[in-house]
Design an enzyme around this catalytic site. Sequence first.
Site, PDB file in Angstrom:
ATOM      1  N   SER A 144      31.393  36.671  30.719  1.00 22.51           N
ATOM      2  CA  SER A 144      30.353  36.618  31.759  1.00 22.51           C
ATOM      3  C   SER A 144      29.064  36.167  31.091  1.00 22.51           C
ATOM      4  O   SER A 144      28.918  36.304  29.864  1.00 22.51           O
ATOM      5  CB  SER A 144      30.164  38.020  32.345  1.00 22.51           C
ATOM      6  OG  SER A 144      29.027  38.069  33.185  1.00 22.51           O
ATOM      7  N   TYR A 157      29.419  47.336  31.883  1.00 22.28           N
ATOM      8  CA  TYR A 157      29.861  45.955  32.112  1.00 22.28           C
ATOM      9  C   TYR A 157      29.256  45.015  31.072  1.00 22.28           C
ATOM     10  O   TYR A 157      29.956  44.212  30.456  1.00 22.28           O
ATOM     11  CB  TYR A 157      29.470  45.521  33.529  1.00 22.28           C
ATOM     12  CG  TYR A 157      30.009  44.161  33.913  1.00 22.28           C
ATOM     13  CD1 TYR A 157      31.352  43.991  34.226  1.00 22.28           C
ATOM     14  CD2 TYR A 157      29.180  43.046  33.967  1.00 22.28           C
ATOM     15  CE1 TYR A 157      31.859  42.745  34.579  1.00 22.28           C
ATOM     16  CE2 TYR A 157      29.673  41.796  34.315  1.00 22.28           C
ATOM     17  CZ  TYR A 157      31.013  41.645  34.627  1.00 22.28           C
ATOM     18  OH  TYR A 157      31.520  40.411  34.972  1.00 22.28           O
TER      19      TYR A 157
HETATM   20  P1  NAD Z   1      37.731  39.891  41.806  1.00 23.71           P
HETATM   21  O1  NAD Z   1      37.477  41.333  42.008  1.00 23.71           O
HETATM   22  O2  NAD Z   1      37.689  38.958  42.959  1.00 23.71           O
HETATM   23  O3  NAD Z   1      39.148  39.691  41.077  1.00 23.71           O
HETATM   24  C1  NAD Z   1      39.520  40.457  39.970  1.00 23.71           C
HETATM   25  C2  NAD Z   1      41.016  40.691  40.024  1.00 23.71           C
HETATM   26  O4  NAD Z   1      41.367  41.479  38.866  1.00 23.71           O
HETATM   27  C3  NAD Z   1      41.439  41.498  41.270  1.00 23.71           C
HETATM   28  O5  NAD Z   1      42.513  40.846  41.930  1.00 23.71           O
HETATM   29  C4  NAD Z   1      41.853  42.846  40.707  1.00 23.71           C
HETATM   30  O6  NAD Z   1      42.913  43.439  41.423  1.00 23.71           O
HETATM   31  C5  NAD Z   1      42.279  42.467  39.284  1.00 23.71           C
HETATM   32  N1  NAD Z   1      42.236  43.611  38.378  1.00 23.71           N
HETATM   33  C6  NAD Z   1      41.313  44.594  38.305  1.00 23.71           C
HETATM   34  N2  NAD Z   1      41.662  45.489  37.365  1.00 23.71           N
HETATM   35  C7  NAD Z   1      42.828  45.050  36.832  1.00 23.71           C
HETATM   36  C8  NAD Z   1      43.700  45.545  35.822  1.00 23.71           C
HETATM   37  N3  NAD Z   1      43.460  46.715  35.200  1.00 23.71           N
HETATM   38  N4  NAD Z   1      44.812  44.839  35.522  1.00 23.71           N
HETATM   39  C9  NAD Z   1      45.087  43.684  36.174  1.00 23.71           C
HETATM   40  N5  NAD Z   1      44.325  43.173  37.135  1.00 23.71           N
HETATM   41  C10 NAD Z   1      43.202  43.849  37.468  1.00 23.71           C
HETATM   42  O7  NAD Z   1      36.705  39.466  40.688  1.00 23.71           O
HETATM   43  P2  NAD Z   1      36.317  38.049  40.068  1.00 23.71           P
HETATM   44  O8  NAD Z   1      34.909  37.839  40.404  1.00 23.71           O
HETATM   45  O9  NAD Z   1      37.319  37.011  40.360  1.00 23.71           O
HETATM   46  O10 NAD Z   1      36.392  38.445  38.522  1.00 23.71           O
HETATM   47  C11 NAD Z   1      37.300  37.864  37.608  1.00 23.71           C
HETATM   48  C12 NAD Z   1      36.678  37.919  36.217  1.00 23.71           C
HETATM   49  O11 NAD Z   1      35.454  37.198  36.236  1.00 23.71           O
HETATM   50  C13 NAD Z   1      36.322  39.336  35.755  1.00 23.71           C
HETATM   51  O12 NAD Z   1      36.630  39.464  34.382  1.00 23.71           O
HETATM   52  C14 NAD Z   1      34.827  39.405  35.987  1.00 23.71           C
HETATM   53  O13 NAD Z   1      34.186  40.332  35.138  1.00 23.71           O
HETATM   54  C15 NAD Z   1      34.423  37.975  35.663  1.00 23.71           C
HETATM   55  N6  NAD Z   1      33.138  37.545  36.218  1.00 23.71           N
HETATM   56  C16 NAD Z   1      32.907  37.569  37.566  1.00 23.71           C
HETATM   57  C17 NAD Z   1      31.666  37.161  38.049  1.00 23.71           C
HETATM   58  C18 NAD Z   1      31.329  37.155  39.525  1.00 23.71           C
HETATM   59  O14 NAD Z   1      30.165  36.999  39.874  1.00 23.71           O
HETATM   60  N7  NAD Z   1      32.271  37.296  40.416  1.00 23.71           N
HETATM   61  C19 NAD Z   1      30.682  36.723  37.149  1.00 23.71           C
HETATM   62  C20 NAD Z   1      30.971  36.703  35.788  1.00 23.71           C
HETATM   63  C21 NAD Z   1      32.201  37.117  35.327  1.00 23.71           C
END
Ligand code: NAD
Length: 253
Positions: A144, A157
């Site tokens: 991130s 986080y």
């Molecule tokens: P999201 O919540 O839409 O998707 C995350 C997925 O991970 C979900 O389907 C959830 O069920 C799954 N998950 C959660 N815990 C888990 C576990 N223990 N084992 C397996 N699967 C698990 O979120 P997203 O925004 O798509 O996030 C994906 C990645 O991107 C994450 O690592 C998040 O930290 C990172 N990220 C997101 C953002 C944002 O703004 N959305 C920004 C920077 C980084």
Amino acid sequence: MDDRYIDTTVLVTGAASGIGRAIAFAAAREGARLILGDITVDRLADAAEELRARGAQVVHARCDITSTADLESLVQRGSHELGPVDVAFANAGVLGSPGDVWSYSEDEFTRILDINVTGTWRTVRAVLPAMIERRRGIIVATASAAGLIGPAGLPAYVASKHAVVGLVKSTAMNVAAHGIRVNALCPHMVDTPMLDKVSHEIPGLRESLDQQTPLGRVATSEEVARSALWLGSDESSFVTGHALLVDGGLVAQ
Ligand code: NAD
């Protein structure tokens, strides 16, 4: 259609939603065979079904990245049916509760680190032995922008994503001589269910994020997936140990 992923087996964790789902669909469009894991099984099954309807070969299973057994079983089954993992997107992660450093719950802090940091390491560990043996493999971990800057309010986080960037650099140095590349994807805010959830908790957050970002909006999961696919392809063949910001210019300000 680009065809960078033809004859390529791709693992995606957290594939049921948001960025992971977008990576799976984008990789499928470019010809990838897919091994998909998530804990949200109904949404994962829906994604897998839709991908198969579009002609992709998909193995999917419930896979909690806090479980070594789940990861090993998914990688083993997927590799058996589709071939060894060429590209692993260690993407699953959680935001956790907001809070101040001094009053943050220890259980929550430990939970976030177990999923985001140890879970990413478990994923990397599950794919590396076969990659080392084949002297071939690319790993992209979703960190991130919060892995490079330290905004207040999400201490676990932010700490976890800094640790993912560190893990990526250390792993990249460890495996470079084996012909394997490892990079971190560092989005800022992306329009996914994760952002929807915090936006409900913090009124006005979404609007202020749009305003703070030099490009004037948060990212779509599809444009983040395009950067992920670049890191996971031979187009980035001389890039390793890198943390790629996909943040609309936010951190450059
Ligand atoms: P999201 O919540 O839409 O998707 C995350 C997925 O991970 C979900 O389907 C959830 O069920 C799954 N998950 C959660 N815990 C888990 C576990 N223990 N084992 C397996 N699967 C698990 O979120 P997203 O925004 O798509 O996030 C994906 C990645 O991107 C994450 O690592 C998040 O930290 C990172 N990220 C997101 C953002 C944002 O703004 N959305 C920004 C920077 C980084």
